[in-house]
Motif scaffolding. Sequence first.
Motif, mmCIF file in Angstrom:
data_model
loop_
_atom_site.group_PDB
_atom_site.id
_atom_site.type_symbol
_atom_site.label_atom_id
_atom_site.label_comp_id
_atom_site.label_asym_id
_atom_site.label_seq_id
_atom_site.Cartn_x
_atom_site.Cartn_y
_atom_site.Cartn_z
ATOM 1 N N ALA A 325 71.809 9.313 -44.218
ATOM 2 C CA ALA A 325 71.444 10.424 -45.107
ATOM 3 C C ALA A 325 71.103 11.641 -44.271
ATOM 4 C CB ALA A 325 70.261 10.042 -45.979
ATOM 5 N N PHE A 326 70.321 11.415 -43.224
ATOM 6 C CA PHE A 326 69.921 12.534 -42.359
ATOM 7 C C PHE A 326 71.141 13.203 -41.735
ATOM 8 C CE2 PHE A 326 69.145 13.665 -37.870
ATOM 9 C CZ PHE A 326 68.490 14.848 -38.107
ATOM 10 N N SER A 327 72.088 12.382 -41.296
ATOM 11 C CA SER A 327 73.241 12.969 -40.605
ATOM 12 C C SER A 327 74.332 13.379 -41.585
ATOM 13 C CB SER A 327 73.774 11.986 -39.569
ATOM 14 O OG SER A 327 74.052 10.756 -40.196
ATOM 15 N N ARG A 328 73.958 13.444 -42.868
ATOM 16 C CA ARG A 328 74.838 13.961 -43.926
ATOM 17 C C ARG A 328 76.119 13.156 -44.034
ATOM 18 N NH1 ARG A 328 75.018 19.819 -41.426
ATOM 19 N NH2 ARG A 328 73.113 19.556 -40.253
ATOM 20 N N ARG A 329 75.982 11.844 -43.861
ATOM 21 C CA ARG A 329 77.188 11.050 -43.949
ATOM 22 C C ARG A 329 77.130 10.097 -45.128
ATOM 23 N NH1 ARG A 329 79.670 8.853 -38.500
ATOM 24 N NH2 ARG A 329 79.305 10.624 -37.121
ATOM 25 N N GLN A 330 76.223 10.338 -46.054
ATOM 26 C CA GLN A 330 76.199 9.385 -47.154
ATOM 27 C C GLN A 330 77.088 9.875 -48.285
ATOM 28 O OE1 GLN A 330 72.370 8.946 -48.821
ATOM 29 N NE2 GLN A 330 71.946 11.127 -48.896
ATOM 30 N N GLY A 461 61.154 10.298 -43.783
ATOM 31 C CA GLY A 461 61.067 10.985 -45.073
ATOM 32 C C GLY A 461 61.719 12.358 -45.042
ATOM 33 N N LEU A 462 61.279 13.185 -44.127
ATOM 34 C CA LEU A 462 61.790 14.556 -44.101
ATOM 35 C C LEU A 462 63.204 14.626 -43.523
ATOM 36 C CD1 LEU A 462 58.654 16.682 -43.154
ATOM 37 C CD2 LEU A 462 59.867 16.581 -45.333
ATOM 38 N N SER A 463 63.544 13.679 -42.646
ATOM 39 C CA SER A 463 64.928 13.667 -42.140
ATOM 40 C C SER A 463 65.877 13.445 -43.298
ATOM 41 C CB SER A 463 65.150 12.554 -41.126
ATOM 42 O OG SER A 463 64.009 12.314 -40.397
ATOM 43 N N TYR A 466 66.054 16.583 -45.295
ATOM 44 C CA TYR A 466 66.858 17.558 -44.561
ATOM 45 C C TYR A 466 68.349 17.277 -44.750
ATOM 46 C CZ TYR A 466 68.458 20.364 -40.616
ATOM 47 O OH TYR A 466 69.096 21.283 -39.830
ATOM 48 N N GLY A 467 68.709 16.004 -44.553
ATOM 49 C CA GLY A 467 70.112 15.612 -44.668
ATOM 50 C C GLY A 467 70.661 15.894 -46.062
ATOM 51 N N ILE A 468 69.871 15.551 -47.064
ATOM 52 C CA ILE A 468 70.324 15.732 -48.443
ATOM 53 C C ILE A 468 70.508 17.218 -48.757
ATOM 54 C CG2 ILE A 468 69.663 15.456 -50.866
ATOM 55 C CD1 ILE A 468 68.215 12.848 -49.997
ATOM 56 N N VAL A 469 69.515 18.015 -48.356
ATOM 57 C CA VAL A 469 69.586 19.452 -48.633
ATOM 58 C C VAL A 469 70.799 20.059 -47.927
ATOM 59 C CG1 VAL A 469 68.443 21.660 -48.232
ATOM 60 C CG2 VAL A 469 67.123 19.710 -49.052
ATOM 61 N N LYS A 470 70.981 19.692 -46.667
ATOM 62 C CA LYS A 470 72.103 20.233 -45.898
ATOM 63 C C LYS A 470 73.437 19.795 -46.491
ATOM 64 C CE LYS A 470 70.263 22.693 -42.960
ATOM 65 N NZ LYS A 470 70.623 23.991 -42.454
ATOM 66 N N GLN A 471 73.497 18.511 -46.832
ATOM 67 C CA GLN A 471 74.767 18.012 -47.360
ATOM 68 C C GLN A 471 75.089 18.669 -48.696
ATOM 69 O OE1 GLN A 471 75.091 13.742 -47.305
ATOM 70 N NE2 GLN A 471 77.292 13.760 -47.660
ATOM 71 N N SER A 472 74.059 19.157 -49.376
ATOM 72 C CA SER A 472 74.274 19.854 -50.639
ATOM 73 C C SER A 472 74.516 21.338 -50.419
ATOM 74 C CB SER A 472 73.058 19.661 -51.553
ATOM 75 O OG SER A 472 72.677 18.316 -51.596
ATOM 76 N N GLY A 473 74.667 21.732 -49.159
ATOM 77 C CA GLY A 473 74.970 23.130 -48.858
ATOM 78 C C GLY A 473 73.749 24.030 -48.892
ATOM 79 N N GLY A 474 72.566 23.437 -48.817
ATOM 80 C CA GLY A 474 71.345 24.234 -48.944
ATOM 81 C C GLY A 474 70.588 24.391 -47.639
ATOM 82 N N TYR A 475 69.390 24.967 -47.771
ATOM 83 C CA TYR A 475 68.531 25.214 -46.613
ATOM 84 C C TYR A 475 67.120 24.783 -46.936
ATOM 85 C CZ TYR A 475 72.471 28.224 -45.737
ATOM 86 O OH TYR A 475 73.732 28.690 -45.578
#
Length: 645
Positions: A325-330, A461-463, A466-475
């Motif tokens: 999830a953190f590395s935006r691969r989910q 938790g925050l990783s 972070y991953g979810i927000v980033k993968q959703s194109g957010g900040y």
Amino acid sequence: MSRPLRILHIEDNPDDRALIQRELRRKYADLQVTPILSATDFARVLEEAEAYDLVLTDYHLGWTDGMAILRAVKDRCPDCPVIMVTGTGSEEIAVEAMKAGLDDYVLKAAHNFGRLPVAVKTVLERAQERRALRESEDRFHAFMDNSPAVAFMKDEDGRFVYVNQLFERFFKLTRLQWLGKTDFDLWPEETARQLRDNDRAILAEDRPAEIFETFPGPDGILRHWLVFKFPVKDHAGRRFLGGMAVDITERRHLEQQLRQALKMEAIGKLAGGVAHDFNNLVTIITGYSDMVLSRIGPEDPMRRDIEQIKKAGDRAHSLTRQLLAFSRRQMLQPKVLDLNAVVSNLEPMLHRLIGENIELAIVLKPGLGQVKADPGQLEQVIMNLTINARDAMPHGGKLLFETDNATLDEVYARQHIPTQPGSYVRLAVSDTGCGMDEATQSRIFEPFFTTKEQGKGTGLGLSTVYGIVKQSGGYIWVYSEPGQGTTFKIYLPRVAAPADSVLPVTHWSKLPQGTETLLLVEDEPEVRWLVRDMLQHLGYTILEARHGIEAQVLSIQHPGPIHLLITDVVMPQMSGREIAEQLRSEHPETKVLYMSGYTDDAVVRHGVLAAEVAFLQKPFTPEGLAIKVREVLDGPAGSRTGKPA
Ligand SMILES: Nc1ncnc2c1ncn2[C@@H]1O[C@H](COP(=O)(O)OP(=O)(O)OP(=O)(O)O)[C@@H](O)[C@H]1O
Ligand SMILES: [Mg+2]
């Protein structure tokens, strides 16, 4: 001189006037003399005194006297040279006049008129020098005061002898407030000592240096400065400390952001790579554990050991899932949705998560734009932030959720690397908890970074957030000060489409509810809390046990009926089935619902449970749990324990 020498001549006596002018013309052929014969004349020319190179005045005049002329001229134009030419001079007058700025004094005596051109020449030269000096000084001040750097000079004892205008403006100090003061008069003691040490080092080494210094602005907030300090020696050999300082607070901030972004990118790649390979290994471990478990009998002495391997594998699997999830691969299942709905649907759950000590406030912006995100993941984000906030407020406080539309422009994007300008929806989560220092803030999104004691937090938790927000194109940005609480701001890109008709979030009110008493046995605290929270939310009363022994104690102590036992199947000390057996003597009325991470099939095949017993496969959704619990409670009293098939 290419232009004529222009002289104001104030002299009542026509003979003297002629005499003086004749003398002057001997030396200055190109002479333009303006005679002044009355107060009116004088008042008129005084307005443009600068236009004249020299004022010649008598002392005794019918309409005024030389002193008054001198004062008026110098008042109007301090650089204009004045020579007094008088026949009745006294030493006192001469001294007084010189004090008032008179440039020379020539006696009207026949033998003395010859001295006049020399006196004029000297006076003009001196005036020229004075003007040049003043101009150079003006230039210096213009240069320093327009400089984008804060500049200052201190004497060897650290007393300010010069500061430029920017210094005065920035620190809101007047000349009176800084002149002769030291750093100790201007800054807090600690800061002043540091600055003073730096100054001393420069003076001792007698070499310029580039130093990073931190001192507060007038608002008291610390700012970072790049300071060039250098030894200064004046003509008299006195030593000073010079300095030019540039405020690099913003620049440093940007550099930090850039570093942070690069770091997160690098860690993300690393974690993603490791998690991906690791996940395969874990699949092999749990897969073979399953196979061995299916081959050995229920009483096999190896069973417990292999179950432990399988459990460890499951835990490793959940870790790798978070890393992915953190590395935006989910795998995400994004839907167009209304963030307000996501938040308000979670509200009851949030209340339970934070407990009674913490006040929850939710401010939702009407007309909020839509975002495209995976609703389950967004819930995860909100839960993780909530749990962190709760942990940061052990003695209670306030937790605030706010949604709003936000347009991030070029300026914002430049100041917040790597933001792209555009339309966003913002979710801000603020707490009044312990806050964080800068060092902690720079690391919170790293996987496994935690400040919680061993066993309390994994630092994922925050990783995950972070991953979810980033993968959703957010900040996501964090704002925090130690002791002042924390705000997380999440920006998700706004999308134009209307919200998907598929209801993405759990509608608790639509789920089957109940008021029965349930005994929950689960050794994994996170799972136990989750189930407890969900069920409490549905109206049930929950008795909560970590293992068989605790369950036994609770069941004996509890005076009323226990309508349902919800238990994990595989636990280290006592299996779910054993717990159910034990419970039968105290509470024959109790029905049983098993839950397990094993597949339905495997559990049955392993002979752990009879095929007809109620079983809930982990992970489950709130709907799944609510429906199953109601189903078992309302079902026949029959097959209540899980006898081996
Ligand atoms: N709201 C907050 N207030 C203060 N500190 C926080 C807050 N949120 C996070 N932190 C800090 O960030 C660290 C990392 O948070 P993160 O959620 O990633 O891990 P964790 O909460 O320690 O463990 P986990 O979430 O995996 O159980 C925390 O240990 C804490 O120091
Ligand atoms: Mg956490």
